[in-house]
Structures are given as C-alpha cells and as structure tokens.
Scaffold this motif. Structure first.
Motif, PDB file in Angstrom:
ATOM      1  N   THR A  80       4.212 -14.251  -8.192  1.00 56.27           N
ATOM      2  CA  THR A  80       2.837 -14.707  -7.984  1.00 56.27           C
ATOM      3  C   THR A  80       2.053 -13.677  -7.159  1.00 56.27           C
ATOM      4  O   THR A  80       0.867 -13.442  -7.411  1.00 56.27           O
ATOM      5  CB  THR A  80       2.825 -16.083  -7.275  1.00 56.27           C
ATOM      6  N   THR A  81       2.723 -13.053  -6.214  1.00 58.52           N
ATOM      7  CA  THR A  81       2.072 -12.017  -5.396  1.00 58.52           C
ATOM      8  C   THR A  81       1.640 -10.839  -6.273  1.00 58.52           C
ATOM      9  O   THR A  81       0.539 -10.306  -6.115  1.00 58.52           O
ATOM     10  CB  THR A  81       3.057 -11.531  -4.299  1.00 58.52           C
ATOM     11  N   LEU A  82       2.493 -10.468  -7.197  1.00 58.53           N
ATOM     12  CA  LEU A  82       2.140  -9.392  -8.129  1.00 58.53           C
ATOM     13  C   LEU A  82       0.894  -9.785  -8.932  1.00 58.53           C
ATOM     14  O   LEU A  82      -0.059  -9.002  -9.053  1.00 58.53           O
ATOM     15  CB  LEU A  82       3.326  -9.121  -9.071  1.00 58.53           C
ATOM     16  N   PHE A  83       0.885 -11.019  -9.444  1.00 61.17           N
ATOM     17  CA  PHE A  83      -0.269 -11.468 -10.230  1.00 61.17           C
ATOM     18  C   PHE A  83      -1.536 -11.478  -9.369  1.00 61.17           C
ATOM     19  O   PHE A  83      -2.608 -11.076  -9.822  1.00 61.17           O
ATOM     20  CB  PHE A  83      -0.037 -12.876 -10.802  1.00 61.17           C
ATOM     21  N   SER A  84      -1.396 -11.930  -8.120  1.00 61.83           N
ATOM     22  CA  SER A  84      -2.587 -12.028  -7.273  1.00 61.83           C
ATOM     23  C   SER A  84      -3.157 -10.636  -6.977  1.00 61.83           C
ATOM     24  O   SER A  84      -4.362 -10.478  -6.788  1.00 61.83           O
ATOM     25  CB  SER A  84      -2.295 -12.795  -5.987  1.00 61.83           C
ATOM     26  N   ASN A  85      -2.304  -9.624  -6.967  1.00 60.09           N
ATOM     27  CA  ASN A  85      -2.793  -8.251  -6.798  1.00 60.09           C
ATOM     28  C   ASN A  85      -3.493  -7.764  -8.064  1.00 60.09           C
ATOM     29  O   ASN A  85      -4.536  -7.122  -8.008  1.00 60.09           O
ATOM     30  CB  ASN A  85      -1.650  -7.303  -6.442  1.00 60.09           C
ATOM     31  N   ILE A  86      -2.919  -8.097  -9.213  1.00 60.01           N
ATOM     32  CA  ILE A  86      -3.530  -7.677 -10.480  1.00 60.01           C
ATOM     33  C   ILE A  86      -4.888  -8.363 -10.652  1.00 60.01           C
ATOM     34  O   ILE A  86      -5.852  -7.760 -11.128  1.00 60.01           O
ATOM     35  CB  ILE A  86      -2.590  -8.007 -11.667  1.00 60.01           C
ATOM     36  N   LEU A  87      -4.962  -9.613 -10.202  1.00 59.15           N
ATOM     37  CA  LEU A  87      -6.208 -10.376 -10.355  1.00 59.15           C
ATOM     38  C   LEU A  87      -7.238 -10.062  -9.276  1.00 59.15           C
ATOM     39  O   LEU A  87      -8.370 -10.535  -9.354  1.00 59.15           O
ATOM     40  CB  LEU A  87      -5.899 -11.876 -10.323  1.00 59.15           C
ATOM     41  N   GLY A  88      -6.831  -9.314  -8.259  1.00 58.36           N
ATOM     42  CA  GLY A  88      -7.786  -8.963  -7.207  1.00 58.36           C
ATOM     43  C   GLY A  88      -7.923 -10.039  -6.145  1.00 58.36           C
ATOM     44  O   GLY A  88      -8.832  -9.972  -5.319  1.00 58.36           O
ATOM     45  N   ILE A  89      -7.051 -11.043  -6.154  1.00 59.17           N
ATOM     46  CA  ILE A  89      -7.079 -12.078  -5.103  1.00 59.17           C
ATOM     47  C   ILE A  89      -6.544 -11.444  -3.809  1.00 59.17           C
ATOM     48  O   ILE A  89      -7.007 -11.730  -2.724  1.00 59.17           O
ATOM     49  CB  ILE A  89      -6.225 -13.297  -5.526  1.00 59.17           C
ATOM     50  N   LEU A  93       3.159  -0.015  -6.655  1.00 57.98           N
ATOM     51  CA  LEU A  93       2.364  -1.022  -5.952  1.00 57.98           C
ATOM     52  C   LEU A  93       3.118  -1.563  -4.739  1.00 57.98           C
ATOM     53  O   LEU A  93       4.260  -2.013  -4.855  1.00 57.98           O
ATOM     54  CB  LEU A  93       2.056  -2.164  -6.932  1.00 57.98           C
ATOM     55  N   ARG A  94       2.450  -1.499  -3.601  1.00 54.51           N
ATOM     56  CA  ARG A  94       3.049  -2.010  -2.363  1.00 54.51           C
ATOM     57  C   ARG A  94       2.121  -3.029  -1.732  1.00 54.51           C
ATOM     58  O   ARG A  94       0.901  -2.815  -1.688  1.00 54.51           O
ATOM     59  CB  ARG A  94       3.281  -0.860  -1.375  1.00 54.51           C
ATOM     60  N   PHE A  95       2.722  -4.121  -1.264  1.00 57.32           N
ATOM     61  CA  PHE A  95       1.903  -5.171  -0.664  1.00 57.32           C
ATOM     62  C   PHE A  95       2.707  -6.000   0.331  1.00 57.32           C
ATOM     63  O   PHE A  95       3.827  -6.424   0.053  1.00 57.32           O
ATOM     64  CB  PHE A  95       1.354  -6.109  -1.751  1.00 57.32           C
ATOM     65  N   ALA A  96       2.108  -6.227   1.513  1.00 57.00           N
ATOM     66  CA  ALA A  96       2.668  -7.168   2.500  1.00 57.00           C
ATOM     67  C   ALA A  96       1.562  -8.143   2.871  1.00 57.00           C
ATOM     68  O   ALA A  96       0.392  -7.776   2.893  1.00 57.00           O
ATOM     69  CB  ALA A  96       3.144  -6.409   3.737  1.00 57.00           C
ATOM     70  N   GLY A 112      -0.693   2.220  -3.916  1.00 52.34           N
ATOM     71  CA  GLY A 112      -0.335   2.188  -5.335  1.00 52.34           C
ATOM     72  C   GLY A 112      -1.565   1.902  -6.169  1.00 52.34           C
ATOM     73  O   GLY A 112      -2.657   1.692  -5.627  1.00 52.34           O
ATOM     74  N   SER A 113      -1.393   1.883  -7.485  1.00 50.67           N
ATOM     75  CA  SER A 113      -2.568   1.659  -8.333  1.00 50.67           C
ATOM     76  C   SER A 113      -2.304   0.645  -9.429  1.00 50.67           C
ATOM     77  O   SER A 113      -1.161   0.429  -9.846  1.00 50.67           O
ATOM     78  CB  SER A 113      -3.041   2.991  -8.942  1.00 50.67           C
ATOM     79  N   LEU A 115       6.053  -6.584  -2.126  1.00 50.56           N
ATOM     80  CA  LEU A 115       6.131  -5.590  -3.208  1.00 50.56           C
ATOM     81  C   LEU A 115       6.351  -4.222  -2.561  1.00 50.56           C
ATOM     82  O   LEU A 115       5.589  -3.801  -1.697  1.00 50.56           O
ATOM     83  CB  LEU A 115       4.839  -5.609  -4.044  1.00 50.56           C
ATOM     84  N   ARG A 116       7.413  -3.540  -2.991  1.00 55.87           N
ATOM     85  CA  ARG A 116       7.813  -2.305  -2.297  1.00 55.87           C
ATOM     86  C   ARG A 116       7.795  -1.098  -3.215  1.00 55.87           C
ATOM     87  O   ARG A 116       8.631  -0.219  -3.116  1.00 55.87           O
ATOM     88  CB  ARG A 116       9.226  -2.459  -1.751  1.00 55.87           C
ATOM     89  N   GLY A 117       6.891  -1.115  -4.177  1.00 57.66           N
ATOM     90  CA  GLY A 117       6.832   0.013  -5.108  1.00 57.66           C
ATOM     91  C   GLY A 117       7.064  -0.452  -6.533  1.00 57.66           C
ATOM     92  O   GLY A 117       7.957   0.034  -7.227  1.00 57.66           O
TER      93      GLY A 117
END
Ligand code: ADP
Length: 255
Positions: free
Chosen positions: A43-52, A7-10, A58-59, A19-21
């Motif tokens: 919190t960023t990881l959670f917000s990705n899991i929750l769809g916020i 999972l990657r997110f900026a 990544g998946s 999140l860099r993988g």
C-alpha cells in the motif's frame, strides 16, 4: 509505461524505511501483481505512485514524465485508483461513475463526460443499474462501480489495492477477469495487490515480490516458482501444473 527506479520511502525520520530501493517496470496492457507479506509495503508503494506520499528518493515515471513532480490534476488524468475499502455516498450508479471525471471536467460535467460515463457503464455491464443507488447494490456490483468510476477517468494506469476484499469467489473471479480484459482492450497498465496467490497466478502477467523493502523477484507468470513464494512469505508451499495452469498447494494453510 510505468517505471519505478530505486524508490525509497520512510513514514518519518525516526521510523525504519518501508521502501528501500524499489525498482520495476510495467508495460501498457500488462497486469502486474505486487506480492508480499502483510506490512511489506504494498500500500505504501501505491501511495507513492499515486502521490499521496512523496518518495524520499528515487523516481516514478510514466512514459518518461516524472509523476512525483506532476500537478495532482495531471496525475489524476493518468492514474486511477481503486482503494481497498470504497465508501460511496447515496449517489446513483451513474453519478458515482461520473464523479470519476472530476479531474477532467472541473466544476460541472459536460455532455462529453455524460457520454463517456454511459460508455463505461455499458462496457462493464452496469448500464441497466445506472439509476439505482450504489448503497443498494451487492458487494460485487459495488466493486464494479468502483472500477467503472476509475475507468471513467480514462486513465493510462489502473491501481487496485486488494480489489476482491469483500467479495465471494464468483464475484472475485468476475472482477479480476474484467480488469484483465480492460487492460488488454484499452491497452492500459493494471497494477494490483492480491492476497490469494492462486488468484494472483491466474490474473497477473508479471509479478513483483516485495521483501525487506525491495523487489526481490520480478518475473513473468510462467517463471514464478514455489521457492520464490516460500522465500517471500516464509511458507512451505508446493507448485503443481494442472492443464497448463500453475497451482499452489499449501498443506499447512500458512499462506
Ligand atoms: P502492506 O500493504 O504490504 O500490508 P503497508 O504499506 O500498509 O504494507 O505497510 C508497510 C509498513 O508501513 C508497515 O510496517 C506499516 O505498519 C507501516 N505504515 C503503513 N502506513 C503507515 C502510516 N500512515 N504511518 C506510519 N507507518 C505506516
């Protein structure tokens, strides 16, 4: 089972990725704790899991279904969230918990929704307070209402962001025990961040240590070491065993 892969997110094109993988798995019935310094991306990881937020790549799968492509309402039936700071309106405990079923009942609640609400209130020991207004309750009781509301959703995964934020030690212990019991009895995964490392060690089955945007260590409770903690938090703690429990000693109180 929750499966997060690479999972990657900026937050924006210009900012450094948070999140860099990130990759990890959490089985049903298990309590997983995400640990990392402030600002490490929990919190960023959670917000990705929750769809916020949506991942850049990544998946995130639940029982093989791609959560990132799932309609909001469908996702809300699978995952319930207890945020750090819950604000309740001037509703009764019963109605606050019933609201957890919004994704299920659409416009108006039916008898089945009321029945499920009663069952959850019983389960978490709030039945006697059902008619009280939430704003009149103690911090510990309100936290229980928040968890009850999440459970009324009948989720398969419960995500807790620092669930013990404003609680005293006794209420903190009760809430964590409650969440753990529910994970077992309902066979749902619980994914939580937790500030206090000793609490975390007593509560979690699995630990995901986040450092520099990845899960650097992923292990079961019995395999957590002081070296992992020192690497991730930059501290100098020691770990001792007392009556079969691991206890972290931090002479400098840095962690
Ligand atoms: P943690 O929960 O581990 O404390 P967060 O996920 O809240 O960490 O934050 C991770 C990083 O992302 C931090 O550097 C934070 O400043 C940044 N961040 C958090 N939320 C936002 C946002 N909405 N916009 C931009 N940056 C953010």
């Amino acid at each position: 089972m929750l499966k997060v892969t690479d999972l990657r997110f900026a937050y924006s094109r210009r900012s450094a990725p948070v999140l860099r993988g990130v990759s990890f798995e959490l089985a049903d019935g298990e309590v997983g704790i995400v640990l990392g310094r402030n600002g490490s991306g929990k919190t960023t990881l959670f917000s990705n899991i929750l769809g916020i937020n949506s991942p850049d790549s990544g998946s995130i799968e639940f029982d093989g279904a791609d959560l990132t492509k799932m309609p909001r309402r469908e996702r809300a039936k699978l995952i319930a969230y207890v945020p750090q700071d819950i604000r309740f309106g001037a509703l009764s405990v019963f109605d606050s918990v019933l609201m957890g079923r919004v994704a299920r009942f659409g416009l108006t609640a039916g008898e089945e929704d009321r029945e499920q609400t009663r069952r959850v209130l019983d389960e978490v020991g709030l039945a006697a307070l059902a008619e009280r207004t939430v704003t009149e309750l103690s911090g510990g009781e309100r936290q229980k209402v928040a968890i009850a509301r999440a459970l009324a959703q009948e989720p398969r995964l419960l995500v807790l962001d620092e669930p013990t934020g404003n609680l005293d030690i006794e209420n903190e212990r009760l809430i964590l025990e409650e969440a753990r019991k529910l994970a077992r009895s309902r066979n749902i995964g619980v994914l939580s961040s937790l500030h206090d490392l000793n609490r975390a060690l007593g509560f979690g089955d699995r630990f995901f240590f986040i450092k520099e945007g990845v899960v650097k260590y992923d292990c079961r409770r019995e395999d957590v070491t002081a070296d992992m903690i020192n690497d991730v938090f930059g501290g100098r703690v020691r770990m001792v065993e007392f009556e079969g429990e691991k206890i972290i000693l931090d002479e400098k109180k840095k962690i």
